[in-house]
Each structure stands twice: as C-alpha cells, then as structure tokens.
Scaffold this active site. Sequence first.
Site, short mmCIF file in Angstrom:
data_model
loop_
_atom_site.label_atom_id
_atom_site.label_comp_id
_atom_site.label_asym_id
_atom_site.label_seq_id
_atom_site.Cartn_x
_atom_site.Cartn_y
_atom_site.Cartn_z
N ASP A 31 0.84 -1.20 0.00
CA ASP A 31 0.00 0.00 0.00
C ASP A 31 0.87 1.25 0.00
O ASP A 31 1.57 1.53 0.97
CB ASP A 31 -0.90 0.01 1.25
CG ASP A 31 -1.81 1.22 1.28
OD1 ASP A 31 -2.91 1.13 0.72
OD2 ASP A 31 -1.41 2.27 1.83
N TYR A 71 3.16 9.84 -0.69
CA TYR A 71 4.23 9.26 0.13
C TYR A 71 5.61 9.49 -0.50
O TYR A 71 6.63 9.34 0.15
CB TYR A 71 4.04 7.75 0.36
CG TYR A 71 2.77 7.35 1.09
CD1 TYR A 71 1.95 8.30 1.69
CD2 TYR A 71 2.39 6.01 1.19
CE1 TYR A 71 0.79 7.92 2.35
CE2 TYR A 71 1.23 5.64 1.85
CZ TYR A 71 0.43 6.60 2.42
OH TYR A 71 -0.72 6.23 3.07
N LYS A 130 -2.77 5.87 -4.41
CA LYS A 130 -3.90 6.77 -4.09
C LYS A 130 -3.77 8.12 -4.79
O LYS A 130 -2.67 8.63 -4.97
CB LYS A 130 -3.96 7.00 -2.57
CG LYS A 130 -3.88 5.72 -1.75
CD LYS A 130 -4.07 5.94 -0.27
CE LYS A 130 -3.69 4.70 0.53
NZ LYS A 130 -2.28 4.65 0.92
N HIS A 138 -7.70 9.43 -1.77
CA HIS A 138 -6.98 9.41 -0.49
C HIS A 138 -7.81 9.98 0.67
O HIS A 138 -7.85 9.40 1.75
CB HIS A 138 -5.65 10.17 -0.64
CG HIS A 138 -4.58 9.70 0.29
ND1 HIS A 138 -3.26 9.60 -0.06
CD2 HIS A 138 -4.64 9.29 1.58
CE1 HIS A 138 -2.56 9.17 0.97
NE2 HIS A 138 -3.38 8.96 1.98
P1 NDP Z 1 1.01 1.61 11.85
O1 NDP Z 1 -0.11 1.51 12.80
O2 NDP Z 1 1.24 0.55 10.85
O3 NDP Z 1 2.30 1.82 12.75
C1 NDP Z 1 3.55 2.04 12.23
C2 NDP Z 1 4.47 2.35 13.41
O4 NDP Z 1 4.50 1.23 14.30
C3 NDP Z 1 5.88 2.63 12.98
O5 NDP Z 1 6.38 3.63 13.85
C4 NDP Z 1 6.58 1.30 13.22
O6 NDP Z 1 7.94 1.51 13.59
C5 NDP Z 1 5.83 0.74 14.41
N1 NDP Z 1 5.72 -0.73 14.39
C6 NDP Z 1 5.45 -1.52 13.34
N2 NDP Z 1 5.42 -2.82 13.72
C7 NDP Z 1 5.68 -2.83 15.06
C8 NDP Z 1 5.78 -3.87 16.01
N3 NDP Z 1 5.61 -5.14 15.67
N4 NDP Z 1 6.06 -3.53 17.30
C9 NDP Z 1 6.21 -2.23 17.65
N5 NDP Z 1 6.13 -1.20 16.79
C10 NDP Z 1 5.86 -1.50 15.49
O7 NDP Z 1 0.89 3.07 11.17
P2 NDP Z 1 0.77 3.68 9.74
O8 NDP Z 1 0.25 5.04 9.95
O9 NDP Z 1 2.03 3.55 8.99
O10 NDP Z 1 -0.38 2.82 9.03
C11 NDP Z 1 -0.11 1.70 8.22
C12 NDP Z 1 -0.28 2.02 6.75
O11 NDP Z 1 -1.57 2.53 6.48
C13 NDP Z 1 0.64 3.12 6.22
O12 NDP Z 1 1.97 2.71 6.04
C14 NDP Z 1 -0.07 3.50 4.95
O13 NDP Z 1 0.20 2.56 3.93
C15 NDP Z 1 -1.52 3.45 5.39
N6 NDP Z 1 -2.00 4.76 5.86
C16 NDP Z 1 -3.02 5.35 5.15
C17 NDP Z 1 -3.53 6.55 5.52
C18 NDP Z 1 -4.64 7.14 4.73
O14 NDP Z 1 -4.97 8.31 4.94
N7 NDP Z 1 -5.24 6.40 3.82
C19 NDP Z 1 -3.00 7.31 6.67
C20 NDP Z 1 -1.94 6.63 7.37
C21 NDP Z 1 -1.49 5.40 6.97
P3 NDP Z 1 9.20 1.15 12.64
O15 NDP Z 1 8.84 1.49 11.24
O16 NDP Z 1 10.28 2.03 13.20
O17 NDP Z 1 9.48 -0.31 12.84
#
Ligand code: NDP
Length: 276
Positions: free
Chosen positions: A43, A48, A73, A106
């Site tokens: 995704d 991004y 998106k 989006h």
């Molecule tokens: P997430 O809820 O996926 O969290 C990501 C964060 O959690 C990062 O800081 C990561 O750290 C940390 N993390 C990941 N796995 C673990 C774990 N197993 N244990 C502890 N910490 C963990 O947040 P996102 O906001 O990134 O949401 C996921 C996806 O959704 C996005 O990447 C995007 O593709 C989509 N999205 C869509 C939006 C929209 O408006 N349509 C808005 C926001 C996101 P690290 O990377 O340092 O490991």
Amino acid sequence: MKYVTLNTGTKMPMLGYGVFKIDDNQAGDAVKTAIAAGYRSIDTAAIYGNEKAVGQAIKESDVPREEIFLTTKLWNENMRIGNYEDAFEESLNNLDVDYVDLYLIHWPVKDKYVDSWLAMEKIFKSGRAKAIGVSNFMPHHIDDVIKAGTIVPALNQYEMHPYLARKEVLTHCKKLGITPQSWGPLGGSNPENKDLLLDNPVLKKIADKYAKSTAQVILRWNIDIGVVCIPKSVTPSRIKANFDVFDFELTPDEVATIDGLNKDTRFGANPDNFDF
Ligand code: NDP
C-alpha cells in the site's frame, strides 16, 4: 495468508504492507524485505513520495508483478484542481507498471470527492486500475459517491485500531459489500500513540497466552473481524513478525474484549474536518 474477495471478484490478501513515511531511499530495501517475508500486497500513495522505489523493488524481487496486489492513491491537491488523468498516469509511471490493483481517493476533499469518484470510474473502465475505492470516507461520503456514480467502491481504507473501532463505518461498508481496511492499526507513526496502544495490559494478557506480541494480536483481531490491515515498519524483524499471525486465532470472547477497548480516540485527522 487469508484473502478477501473484493466486489470486483478479485482476491486481495487480508494482510499487506504499508509504506507511509518510508522515504524513497529506504523504501526499496523495506519492500524487498516485506516481499521476502511473504507479503504480497503493498500500500503506497502518490503523496508518500516513494512510488518509484516501491515499483523498482517489486521489479527486482523474485515475485512476478501479477502476484503482487499493488495499491496507490489520488492525492487531495490533484482532486482540488481536477487533475485526475495526469495524476494517475504519473503514479503508473513512477511505479513503472501498466496497471494498479487498487486505486483509492486518499481523502474526501470537500466539494471534490464526488467528481473525483466519477473520474475514478473512468480510470477503472479503462482497465488501468483493476479496482477502485476510497479512503477516510465516512458513511455519508460513501453514500454520496454511490448515489452519483455507477460503481460501488471496492474498499474503504480508514483509521481503525482497538482505541478507534469505527463500528458505524465497518457496519456500513459490510452492508454495501465494501471491503473495510484499517490504516494505523498499531497506533500509527507517532511513537507516543503507538506505545500507548501496544502497552495496553488487556492486549498484553492475550498476547502472552499465545506467546505473541500485542502488535500481532491487534493484526490478528483485524483479520478475525474481517478488516484488511497494512501495518508499516522499516525494521526487518518487525516486518517479519507482523506477518507471523496465521498460526493462531482469537476466541470470540477475546475479539469481544478487544472490541471493548474502544474509546473513540483518533490519532489521525478527522475526515469531516481536515486542512490538507
Ligand atoms: P502503523 O499503525 O502501521 O504503525 C507504524 C508504526 O509502528 C511505525 O512507527 C513502526 O515503527 C511501528 N511498528 C510496526 N510494527 C511494530 C511492532 N511489531 N512492534 C512495535 N512497533 C511497530 O501506522 P501507519 O500510519 O504507517 O499505518 C499503516 C499504513 O496505512 C501506512 O503505512 C499506509 O500505507 C496506510 N496509511 C493510510 C492513511 C490514509 O490516509 N489512507 C494514513 C496513514 C497510513 P518502525 O517502522 O520504526 O518499525
């Protein structure tokens, strides 16, 4: 892997890999790590800024393009100026593909999302997006595009996690045959929010029972309630661990317990009131 069948008839993995806030330099390695770990759904989004690296990593992986479910998106600014076709072509060029599996609006930009949906329908009919959907849509936004258009969105991607259950969105999507997908399933990219959620003692207790992490329990909860999830991580061990959720299943009581953690806490923007 578990799959959901979209209203187009296409199968989509219930667990994918999100690449928000992974810059172009890191995204290639991150996507390759994810594909090697087993993820087959990626995704991304035009905003991004990493579509090029994502597309390149898919090309350089051992997995054929048609085995990857690729989502991108349409960004808000392009909706505001009505730049649909060029924006979509730019995403295809960046990704270096001739189709995406899913193209999403989006955010529901006020006074623009209905026209944008009609443009998305044209893109879908051209065959260059195998499915089209929406993101951050509330039930009323969904109703508006269905009323104006001829295609029911295949999917709605919205903020959803144990502290923000969004039952009204989930119910509305399911009623209309729209696949629900969560973003920010682990509390999003703000470390404070993430720690708040991932340190929850109720989740910890369930995680201990299965010798899993709270992150894995949350992802499994998404899958068990029929919500597609796309956790993001740049950390190879977490990328792998987040995929390792198919060897256990929550009981109905545990699902209900996690449902009960809801406190309507939004970590991201309100789809009815955002300024970007
Ligand atoms: P997430 O809820 O996926 O969290 C990501 C964060 O959690 C990062 O800081 C990561 O750290 C940390 N993390 C990941 N796995 C673990 C774990 N197993 N244990 C502890 N910490 C963990 O947040 P996102 O906001 O990134 O949401 C996921 C996806 O959704 C996005 O990447 C995007 O593709 C989509 N999205 C869509 C939006 C929209 O408006 N349509 C808005 C926001 C996101 P690290 O990377 O340092 O490991």
